[in-house]
Design a protein around this motif. Structure first.
Motif, PDB file in Angstrom:
ATOM      1  N   ALA A   1     114.112  54.315 100.689  1.00 19.14           N
ATOM      2  CA  ALA A   1     114.700  53.496 101.753  1.00 19.14           C
ATOM      3  C   ALA A   1     114.961  52.092 101.225  1.00 19.14           C
TER       4      ALA A   1
ATOM      5  N   GLY B   1     103.961  48.955  94.220  1.00 24.01           N
ATOM      6  CA  GLY B   1     104.154  49.731  95.433  1.00 24.01           C
ATOM      7  C   GLY B   1     105.498  49.614  96.099  1.00 24.01           C
ATOM      8  N   THR B   2     106.469  48.989  95.407  1.00 29.97           N
ATOM      9  CA  THR B   2     107.777  48.804  96.040  1.00 29.97           C
ATOM     10  C   THR B   2     108.747  49.945  95.739  1.00 29.97           C
ATOM     11  N   GLY B   3     108.312  50.912  94.943  1.00 30.53           N
ATOM     12  CA  GLY B   3     109.151  52.093  94.738  1.00 30.53           C
ATOM     13  C   GLY B   3     109.808  52.195  93.375  1.00 30.53           C
ATOM     14  N   LYS B   4     109.228  51.541  92.371  1.00 34.69           N
ATOM     15  CA  LYS B   4     109.847  51.598  91.038  1.00 34.69           C
ATOM     16  C   LYS B   4     109.740  53.005  90.453  1.00 34.69           C
ATOM     17  N   THR B   5     108.575  53.626  90.629  1.00 31.12           N
ATOM     18  CA  THR B   5     108.401  54.996  90.143  1.00 31.12           C
ATOM     19  C   THR B   5     109.288  55.947  90.944  1.00 31.12           C
ATOM     20  N   LEU B   6     109.275  55.737  92.254  1.00 36.69           N
ATOM     21  CA  LEU B   6     110.079  56.574  93.148  1.00 36.69           C
ATOM     22  C   LEU B   6     111.565  56.509  92.785  1.00 36.69           C
TER      23      LEU B   6
ATOM     24  N   ASP C   1     105.450  53.207  83.058  1.00 40.09           N
ATOM     25  CA  ASP C   1     104.899  52.379  84.135  1.00 40.09           C
ATOM     26  C   ASP C   1     104.002  51.298  83.523  1.00 40.09           C
TER      27      ASP C   1
ATOM     28  N   HIS D   1     108.854  57.917 106.147  1.00 40.17           N
ATOM     29  CA  HIS D   1     107.522  58.514 106.111  1.00 40.17           C
ATOM     30  C   HIS D   1     107.102  59.133 107.452  1.00 40.17           C
TER      31      HIS D   1
ATOM     32  N   ALA E   1     104.609  51.342  99.605  1.00 37.43           N
ATOM     33  CA  ALA E   1     103.360  52.094  99.479  1.00 37.43           C
ATOM     34  C   ALA E   1     102.411  51.757 100.632  1.00 37.43           C
TER      35      ALA E   1
HETATM   36  P1  ATP Z   1     103.596  50.652  90.985  1.00 28.75           P
HETATM   37  O1  ATP Z   1     104.292  49.565  90.267  1.00 28.75           O
HETATM   38  O2  ATP Z   1     102.264  50.252  91.587  1.00 28.75           O
HETATM   39  O3  ATP Z   1     103.554  51.966  90.259  1.00 28.75           O
HETATM   40  P2  ATP Z   1     105.906  51.398  92.364  1.00 28.75           P
HETATM   41  O4  ATP Z   1     106.797  50.256  92.627  1.00 28.75           O
HETATM   42  O5  ATP Z   1     106.200  52.282  91.216  1.00 28.75           O
HETATM   43  O6  ATP Z   1     104.438  50.877  92.263  1.00 28.75           O
HETATM   44  P3  ATP Z   1     105.839  53.759  93.862  1.00 28.75           P
HETATM   45  O7  ATP Z   1     104.692  54.359  93.128  1.00 28.75           O
HETATM   46  O8  ATP Z   1     107.165  54.273  93.589  1.00 28.75           O
HETATM   47  O9  ATP Z   1     105.814  52.205  93.680  1.00 28.75           O
HETATM   48  O10 ATP Z   1     105.578  53.793  95.415  1.00 28.75           O
HETATM   49  C1  ATP Z   1     104.445  54.388  95.953  1.00 28.75           C
HETATM   50  C2  ATP Z   1     104.823  55.226  97.146  1.00 28.75           C
HETATM   51  O11 ATP Z   1     105.226  54.359  98.212  1.00 28.75           O
HETATM   52  C3  ATP Z   1     106.024  56.116  96.886  1.00 28.75           C
HETATM   53  O12 ATP Z   1     105.662  57.371  96.388  1.00 28.75           O
HETATM   54  C4  ATP Z   1     106.639  56.218  98.269  1.00 28.75           C
HETATM   55  O13 ATP Z   1     106.030  57.225  98.997  1.00 28.75           O
HETATM   56  C5  ATP Z   1     106.301  54.887  98.923  1.00 28.75           C
HETATM   57  N1  ATP Z   1     107.454  53.968  98.830  1.00 28.75           N
HETATM   58  C6  ATP Z   1     107.526  52.829  98.115  1.00 28.75           C
HETATM   59  N2  ATP Z   1     108.709  52.238  98.274  1.00 28.75           N
HETATM   60  C7  ATP Z   1     109.442  53.028  99.081  1.00 28.75           C
HETATM   61  C8  ATP Z   1     110.765  52.980  99.599  1.00 28.75           C
HETATM   62  N3  ATP Z   1     111.595  51.967  99.311  1.00 28.75           N
HETATM   63  N4  ATP Z   1     111.171  53.986 100.386  1.00 28.75           N
HETATM   64  C9  ATP Z   1     110.345  55.002 100.683  1.00 28.75           C
HETATM   65  N5  ATP Z   1     109.096  55.114 100.242  1.00 28.75           N
HETATM   66  C10 ATP Z   1     108.628  54.144  99.445  1.00 28.75           C
END
Ligand code: ATP
Length: 269
Positions: A20, A60-65, A116, A199, A224
């Motif tokens: 999202a 937790g902002t969704g970089k992995t996602l 990561d 979610h 997250a």
């Molecule tokens: P980190 O740097 O701590 O690894 P990250 O930026 O990679 O964090 P993710 O691991 O991708 O964050 O996010 C964790 C979870 O939070 C995702 O699996 C997802 O369920 C939810 N999430 C984060 N951002 C979003 C988004 N923009 N839309 C939907 N879900 C999200």
């Protein structure tokens, strides 16, 4: 198995629909999807495919996602590793792991490699107290040399996540390495609403739930954190014996999360 060790996923089902917000980031990353889908189009015209993209933003902002979604959109395998793992290894193990990771990705090209927490090994070399960390430096050097070693037509793209681009070794940011940066920031109110809706999908949400109000009262929360809020509300509903999640369950969940934060017993993301 080795494949599992490197977090290889052959078929990735995540797409941009699961992410999202981040409209601008998705637009920029669509180009990466196109490189992976049609590498020949770029090679034929003599354009070099970018090798590295840095995803910059708080946890937790969704970089992995997002990275997984790029693989899903392009239909290519996803190889992931957390750079912090290398810190606990014996000298030489990190570098050899990096070598096999890149080897496997090349064998399966087009492919994505996701690193990561790049900052944990990507800090400026020689900056550590007492002369730096041998294992860290060797691992970092191996990443640099793997990226330099890509042939022009290697369609392997390395995505790396960091929240500290300022402390990265400048060698990582040189042309031909991580020379592109995409900012993945905290969500706006409108984006928090969208993330909550993602979610809530498939969960029994009661009609008294005001998603916009929840978005208004959760400033500073990451994707997250919002995912966690929805889950905590669901747990609360179950605890109270409801078969739908009501607004009151969201409020209780939010209070608990905030209280945990104040006490410092719980950390957001
Ligand atoms: P980190 O740097 O701590 O690894 P990250 O930026 O990679 O964090 P993710 O691991 O991708 O964050 O996010 C964790 C979870 O939070 C995702 O699996 C997802 O369920 C939810 N999430 C984060 N951002 C979003 C988004 N923009 N839309 C939907 N879900 C999200």
């Amino acid at each position: 198995s080795r494949a599992r060790q490197y977090g290889k996923e052959r078929r990735v089902s995540t797409t941009f629909k699961d992410v999202a917000g981040h409209t601008e980031a998705k637009r920029e990353l669509m180009e990466v999807v196109d490189f992976l889908k049609n590498p020949q189009k770029y090679i034929a015209i003599g354009a070099e495919i970018p090798k590295g993209v840095l995803l910059v933003g708080p946890p937790g902002t969704g970089k992995t996602l997002l990275s997984r979604a790029i693989a899903g959109e392009a239909g290519v395998p996803f190889f992931s590793v957390s750079a912090s793992e290398f810190m606990e290894m014996f000298v030489g193990v990190g570098a050899s792991r990096v070598r096999s990771l890149f080897e496997e990705a090349r064998r399966n090209a087009p492919a994505i490699i996701f690193i990561d927490e790049l900052d944990s090994i990507g800090r400026k070399r020689g900056a550590g107290i007492g002369g730096g960390h041998d294992e860290r430096e060797q691992t970092l050097n191996q990443i640099l040399s793997e990226m330099d070693g890509f042939e022009k037509d290697t369609s392997v793209i390395v995505l790396a996540a960091t929240n500290r681009p300022d402390i990265l070794d400048p060698a990582l940011l040189r042309p031909g390495r991580f020379d592109r940066e995409v900012v993945i920031g905290l969500p706006t109110m409108e984006e928090r609403k969208e993330i909550l809706l993602v979610h809530m999908r498939g969960k029994p949400i009661a009609s008294d739930v005001e998603v916009m109000e929840l978005a208004q009262i959760t400033p500073g929360m990451s994707g997250a954190d919002l995912k966690n809020l929805v889950n905590e509300a669901a747990l609360q509903a179950a605890r109270e014996g409801y078969n739908q999640i009501h607004m009151s369950h969201f409020r209780t969940a939010l209070d608990k999360i905030m209280l945990g934060l104040e006490r410092g017993t719980l950390k957001l993301s």
